[in-house]
Design a protein around this motif. Sequence first.
Motif, mmCIF file in Angstrom:
data_model
loop_
_atom_site.group_PDB
_atom_site.id
_atom_site.type_symbol
_atom_site.label_atom_id
_atom_site.label_comp_id
_atom_site.label_asym_id
_atom_site.label_seq_id
_atom_site.Cartn_x
_atom_site.Cartn_y
_atom_site.Cartn_z
ATOM 1 N N PRO A 48 0.802 -1.237 0.000
ATOM 2 C CA PRO A 48 0.000 0.000 0.000
ATOM 3 C C PRO A 48 0.830 1.281 0.000
ATOM 4 O O PRO A 48 0.420 2.284 -0.573
ATOM 5 C CB PRO A 48 -0.828 -0.133 1.283
ATOM 6 N N ASP B 242 -1.611 -0.928 7.449
ATOM 7 C CA ASP B 242 -2.361 -2.061 6.894
ATOM 8 C C ASP B 242 -1.546 -2.769 5.815
ATOM 9 O O ASP B 242 -2.052 -3.102 4.750
ATOM 10 C CB ASP B 242 -3.700 -1.598 6.335
ATOM 11 N N ARG C 66 0.107 -5.088 3.308
ATOM 12 C CA ARG C 66 -0.348 -6.318 2.671
ATOM 13 C C ARG C 66 0.031 -6.226 1.199
ATOM 14 O O ARG C 66 0.492 -5.185 0.734
ATOM 15 C CB ARG C 66 -1.869 -6.491 2.819
ATOM 16 N N VAL D 84 -1.043 -5.768 -2.534
ATOM 17 C CA VAL D 84 -2.177 -5.224 -3.283
ATOM 18 C C VAL D 84 -1.757 -5.024 -4.736
ATOM 19 O O VAL D 84 -0.575 -5.114 -5.077
ATOM 20 C CB VAL D 84 -2.656 -3.868 -2.700
ATOM 21 N N GLY E 66 -9.661 -10.257 -7.401
ATOM 22 C CA GLY E 66 -9.547 -9.158 -6.458
ATOM 23 C C GLY E 66 -10.788 -8.285 -6.493
ATOM 24 O O GLY E 66 -11.701 -8.506 -7.292
ATOM 25 N N HIS F 222 -10.515 -1.670 -3.770
ATOM 26 C CA HIS F 222 -10.508 -1.187 -2.383
ATOM 27 C C HIS F 222 -10.747 0.315 -2.322
ATOM 28 O O HIS F 222 -11.516 0.803 -1.495
ATOM 29 C CB HIS F 222 -9.175 -1.529 -1.722
ATOM 30 N N ASP G 7 -7.676 -4.960 -3.592
ATOM 31 C CA ASP G 7 -7.402 -5.984 -2.586
ATOM 32 C C ASP G 7 -7.495 -7.360 -3.233
ATOM 33 O O ASP G 7 -8.451 -7.640 -3.968
ATOM 34 C CB ASP G 7 -8.400 -5.885 -1.432
ATOM 35 N N GLU H 192 -8.182 -11.307 -3.274
ATOM 36 C CA GLU H 192 -9.041 -12.228 -2.528
ATOM 37 C C GLU H 192 -8.215 -13.402 -2.009
ATOM 38 O O GLU H 192 -7.478 -14.037 -2.753
ATOM 39 C CB GLU H 192 -10.180 -12.726 -3.418
ATOM 40 N N TYR I 207 -3.957 -17.039 -2.458
ATOM 41 C CA TYR I 207 -4.933 -16.122 -3.050
ATOM 42 C C TYR I 207 -5.845 -16.886 -4.013
ATOM 43 O O TYR I 207 -5.519 -17.984 -4.480
ATOM 44 C CB TYR I 207 -4.226 -14.979 -3.782
#
Length: 274
Positions: free
Chosen positions: A64, A147, A149, A151, A187, A190, A227, A229, A238
């Motif tokens: 991010p 946050d 992660r 992406v 995905g 977001h 984002d 999945e 994923y």
Amino acid sequence: MKFRFKALQRMREPDELDSPTLLASPRGWIATFVVLIIVAAAGVWFFVGRLPVTVSASGVLTRPAGTARLQSPYGGTVRSMLVRPDDAVRRGQEVAVITVDGGTGRVSERVVRSPFTGRVVAFNAVDGHVVAPGEELLLIERTDAPDDRLVAMLFVPVDRAMGVVPGRPVDLSVSSAPPGAFGLLRGRVHSVSAYPVMLEQAADLVGGVEAARGYLKGAPARLVIVDLERDPSTPSGYAWSTKDGPPVPLQSQVSVAGAIVLGSQTMFDLLLGR
């Protein structure tokens, strides 16, 4: 004059006026009914069947916070680079030592520290390289976002971004996992940037002006964060359009091509341009 026997025999027979006339064979009727059924089904699908409406965009798998360029605060000669590509670095960690000439024969060594936590993506300087103040030393993918992660960052042209809102499903073609073999990465949108992203802003996110030019294609774009999945049953962790996807974990800093699903419409609506 000679007449053939069959011709003479035919002349003696009465006309078969009461015999039924065969207009088509059973095989011909079957073919006709099949064609009619296909035409009827196509007509129904034309008005009832729906096609997905998508917008395509290119981007990159990253974090991010994106990537950041670590610049040298000093001018001098790089005595030693203390990290290597793919190394994890923490905020305040020493990453380089630069020999600085202070004039009048005074030489000192200055240590360059990382101002953030992340992972070294690329080098722009090596031992013995002469650098000026503000010159780039390292490219670091930041992992210090609250946050943090994996992406996908997509750059959607402004003129095609209408209708792209959070929650829309996205199919991602990952360059390191050919879709013909492993399918598409799943995905959902977001967030969408409130304002268009310019070249300089994109360069700070993807690690350089040249990379940003490849994604923006010479025009401002909306930054769309996707984002991924999750699916614990796959090797990558994923969800994919195939059962398992690639047999290895996903890596960041990989180019992707995304198709954002905006909705669906019938062929009739498409023909009318609705």
